[in-house]
Enzyme design. Sequence first.
Site, mmCIF file in Angstrom:
data_model
loop_
_atom_site.group_PDB
_atom_site.id
_atom_site.type_symbol
_atom_site.label_atom_id
_atom_site.label_comp_id
_atom_site.label_asym_id
_atom_site.label_seq_id
_atom_site.Cartn_x
_atom_site.Cartn_y
_atom_site.Cartn_z
ATOM 1 N N ARG A 162 0.866 -1.248 -0.153
ATOM 2 C CA ARG A 162 0.063 0.060 -0.059
ATOM 3 C C ARG A 162 0.960 1.250 -0.153
ATOM 4 O O ARG A 162 0.675 2.230 0.593
ATOM 5 C CB ARG A 162 -0.822 0.157 1.302
ATOM 6 N N SER A 232 -11.129 -0.882 3.261
ATOM 7 C CA SER A 232 -10.201 -0.881 4.293
ATOM 8 C C SER A 232 -9.684 0.369 4.891
ATOM 9 O O SER A 232 -9.085 1.004 4.215
ATOM 10 C CB SER A 232 -9.012 -1.823 4.187
ATOM 11 N N GLU A 328 -5.251 3.403 6.201
ATOM 12 C CA GLU A 328 -4.713 3.541 4.635
ATOM 13 C C GLU A 328 -5.460 4.454 3.861
ATOM 14 O O GLU A 328 -4.838 5.032 3.034
ATOM 15 C CB GLU A 328 -5.534 2.056 4.133
HETATM 16 C C1 LIG Z 1 -15.377 -0.496 -1.291
HETATM 17 C C2 LIG Z 1 -14.063 -0.199 -1.721
HETATM 18 C C3 LIG Z 1 -13.209 -1.317 -1.452
HETATM 19 C C4 LIG Z 1 -11.724 -1.185 -1.853
HETATM 20 N N1 LIG Z 1 -10.872 -2.207 -1.909
HETATM 21 C C5 LIG Z 1 -9.699 -2.177 -2.284
HETATM 22 C C6 LIG Z 1 -8.756 -3.451 -2.283
HETATM 23 O O1 LIG Z 1 -9.094 -4.460 -2.449
HETATM 24 N N2 LIG Z 1 -7.406 -2.841 -2.647
HETATM 25 C C7 LIG Z 1 -6.971 -1.767 -2.482
HETATM 26 O O2 LIG Z 1 -5.718 -1.505 -2.815
HETATM 27 N N3 LIG Z 1 -7.711 -0.537 -2.422
HETATM 28 C C8 LIG Z 1 -9.173 -0.661 -2.179
HETATM 29 N N4 LIG Z 1 -9.918 0.284 -2.064
HETATM 30 C C9 LIG Z 1 -9.238 1.714 -1.917
HETATM 31 C C10 LIG Z 1 -9.292 2.472 -3.410
HETATM 32 O O3 LIG Z 1 -9.916 1.648 -4.214
HETATM 33 C C11 LIG Z 1 -8.063 2.533 -3.856
HETATM 34 O O4 LIG Z 1 -7.004 3.337 -3.044
HETATM 35 C C12 LIG Z 1 -7.958 3.379 -5.274
HETATM 36 O O5 LIG Z 1 -6.801 3.352 -6.056
HETATM 37 C C13 LIG Z 1 -8.323 4.813 -5.023
HETATM 38 O O6 LIG Z 1 -8.588 5.369 -6.435
HETATM 39 P P1 LIG Z 1 -9.358 6.596 -6.479
HETATM 40 O O7 LIG Z 1 -9.291 7.189 -7.881
HETATM 41 O O8 LIG Z 1 -10.672 6.620 -5.819
HETATM 42 O O9 LIG Z 1 -8.521 7.811 -5.663
HETATM 43 P P2 LIG Z 1 -8.733 9.115 -4.787
HETATM 44 O O10 LIG Z 1 -9.648 8.399 -3.634
HETATM 45 O O11 LIG Z 1 -9.625 9.941 -5.798
HETATM 46 O O12 LIG Z 1 -7.482 9.799 -4.500
HETATM 47 C C14 LIG Z 1 -6.637 8.955 -3.544
HETATM 48 C C15 LIG Z 1 -5.247 9.849 -3.380
HETATM 49 O O13 LIG Z 1 -4.502 10.109 -4.474
HETATM 50 C C16 LIG Z 1 -4.523 11.460 -5.035
HETATM 51 N N5 LIG Z 1 -4.576 11.134 -6.605
HETATM 52 C C17 LIG Z 1 -5.900 11.051 -7.123
HETATM 53 N N6 LIG Z 1 -5.541 10.872 -8.456
HETATM 54 C C18 LIG Z 1 -4.298 11.390 -8.613
HETATM 55 C C19 LIG Z 1 -3.458 11.826 -9.788
HETATM 56 N N7 LIG Z 1 -3.927 11.436 -11.043
HETATM 57 N N8 LIG Z 1 -2.228 12.137 -9.509
HETATM 58 C C20 LIG Z 1 -1.832 12.194 -8.450
HETATM 59 N N9 LIG Z 1 -2.293 12.057 -7.427
HETATM 60 C C21 LIG Z 1 -3.544 11.713 -7.335
HETATM 61 C C22 LIG Z 1 -5.570 11.904 -4.256
HETATM 62 O O14 LIG Z 1 -5.204 13.259 -3.965
HETATM 63 C C23 LIG Z 1 -5.524 11.376 -3.091
HETATM 64 O O15 LIG Z 1 -4.664 11.862 -2.182
HETATM 65 C C24 LIG Z 1 -11.175 0.170 -1.946
HETATM 66 C C25 LIG Z 1 -12.040 1.197 -1.588
HETATM 67 C C26 LIG Z 1 -13.484 1.027 -1.492
HETATM 68 C C27 LIG Z 1 -14.304 2.287 -1.508
#
Ligand SMILES: Cc1cc2nc3c(=O)[nH]c(=O)nc-3n(C[C@H](O)[C@H](O)[C@H](O)COP(=O)(O)OP(=O)(O)OC[C@H]3O[C@@H](n4cnc5c(N)ncnc54)[C@H](O)[C@@H]3O)c2cc1C
Length: 345
Positions: A162, A232, A328
């Site tokens: 992570r 998580s 996380e």
């Molecule tokens: C129901 C659920 C299940 C999940 N299961 C998992 C799992 O199994 N495994 C896992 O690893 N994660 C899991 N996650 C967490 C999440 O899905 C991941 O961390 C995912 O990669 C986040 O993507 P996002 O686009 O929503 O990021 P965001 O929440 O939009 O952003 C996350 C961070 O990245 C930054 N950011 C976003 N885009 C960019 C960019 N283009 N350049 C630079 N910085 C940026 C943001 O400022 C923020 O700090 C889960 C989440 C949920 C809600």
Amino acid sequence: MITYSVALKSLHSFAIDALARRVIVARTETELFTFWRQASEEATCVLLLGSGSNVLFLENYSGTVLLNRITGVKIKEDSEAWHLHVGAGEVWHDLVNTCLEKRMPGLENLALIPGCVGSAPIQNIGAYGVELKKFCEYVDVLQLETGARCRLSGAECEFGYRDSIFKHNLRERHAIVAVGLKLIKAWRPVLHYGELSRLNAGQAIPRQIYDAVCAMRRTKLPDPSQQGNAGSFFKNPVITASAAENFLRRHPDAPHYPQVGGRVKLAAGWLIDRCGFKGYRLGGAALHDKQALVLINAGQATGEDIAALARHIRLQVADRFSVWLEPEVRFIGANGEVDALGVIA
Ligand SMILES: Cc1cc2nc3c(=O)[nH]c(=O)nc-3n(C[C@H](O)[C@H](O)[C@H](O)COP(=O)(O)OP(=O)(O)OC[C@H]3O[C@@H](n4cnc5c(N)ncnc54)[C@H](O)[C@@H]3O)c2cc1C
């Protein structure tokens, strides 16, 4: 005086009732760079967001939220592998589907992880025994102050559990604009994790693994469209070999996973569950009744409600097991990201 005018509730999976001064959608690198510069010239802070599935808004955000929606998938092929160049704003799960439909297996264990492709390298998304690191050939990054673009190889991304360079040295003023993935043609199923081990390694096909992963996730994880959450909430703690020996002497039934270098990963969900927290509620925040690792918005929760529950859980787990959990999820304050651990410590 700051005028807050845009609701963020539908732009992040915790669905907290927070506001931002402004939300802008960037569909190209040029737009991303231009909008970021404009906001900086106005001396407002800028938050990059993909799908908002890994953030917790603690309060209203005083600046501009910049949604990365750069799309496009280009595929090249050689005798060994398929090479994908994917826009950062593509939806991760859609990419997994596209790959399977085009008979390019590999990503099936990572099905149904919410979020955008550009966010996937940031915490090196992982599930069911597979991490993004395995496929990541490169990440294209835009330096937002200068507009300079650079390409980091998978090794240069310093992926860990992570974790990656994007949470450290390249955390601010850098936007991920594209991700390069390599899917090896000599596909081998990864079935060692949890219920996947029931599948027959000699016969399993990618679609079967994808279906099994989707079914397990749908049963075990709350759907953010029904109950706000960010998956998580805590990372699984990784402790030293001697601490693990001590811990396992006292709790021989605890799930544990030896890591390279002798450290041992524990299951945060198990630790929380043993403290009897499932279904526990504090203000508008609650712990999911089936999944001890997931904090939910049980209705009208504020970001502070969620943080208070996380703080309480962390203390109780430390009290009982002498293991300190770390979040996380990324915490966002009025002016940008804040130290999540500091908030709940
Ligand atoms: C129901 C659920 C299940 C999940 N299961 C998992 C799992 O199994 N495994 C896992 O690893 N994660 C899991 N996650 C967490 C999440 O899905 C991941 O961390 C995912 O990669 C986040 O993507 P996002 O686009 O929503 O990021 P965001 O929440 O939009 O952003 C996350 C961070 O990245 C930054 N950011 C976003 N885009 C960019 C960019 N283009 N350049 C630079 N910085 C940026 C943001 O400022 C923020 O700090 C889960 C989440 C949920 C809600």
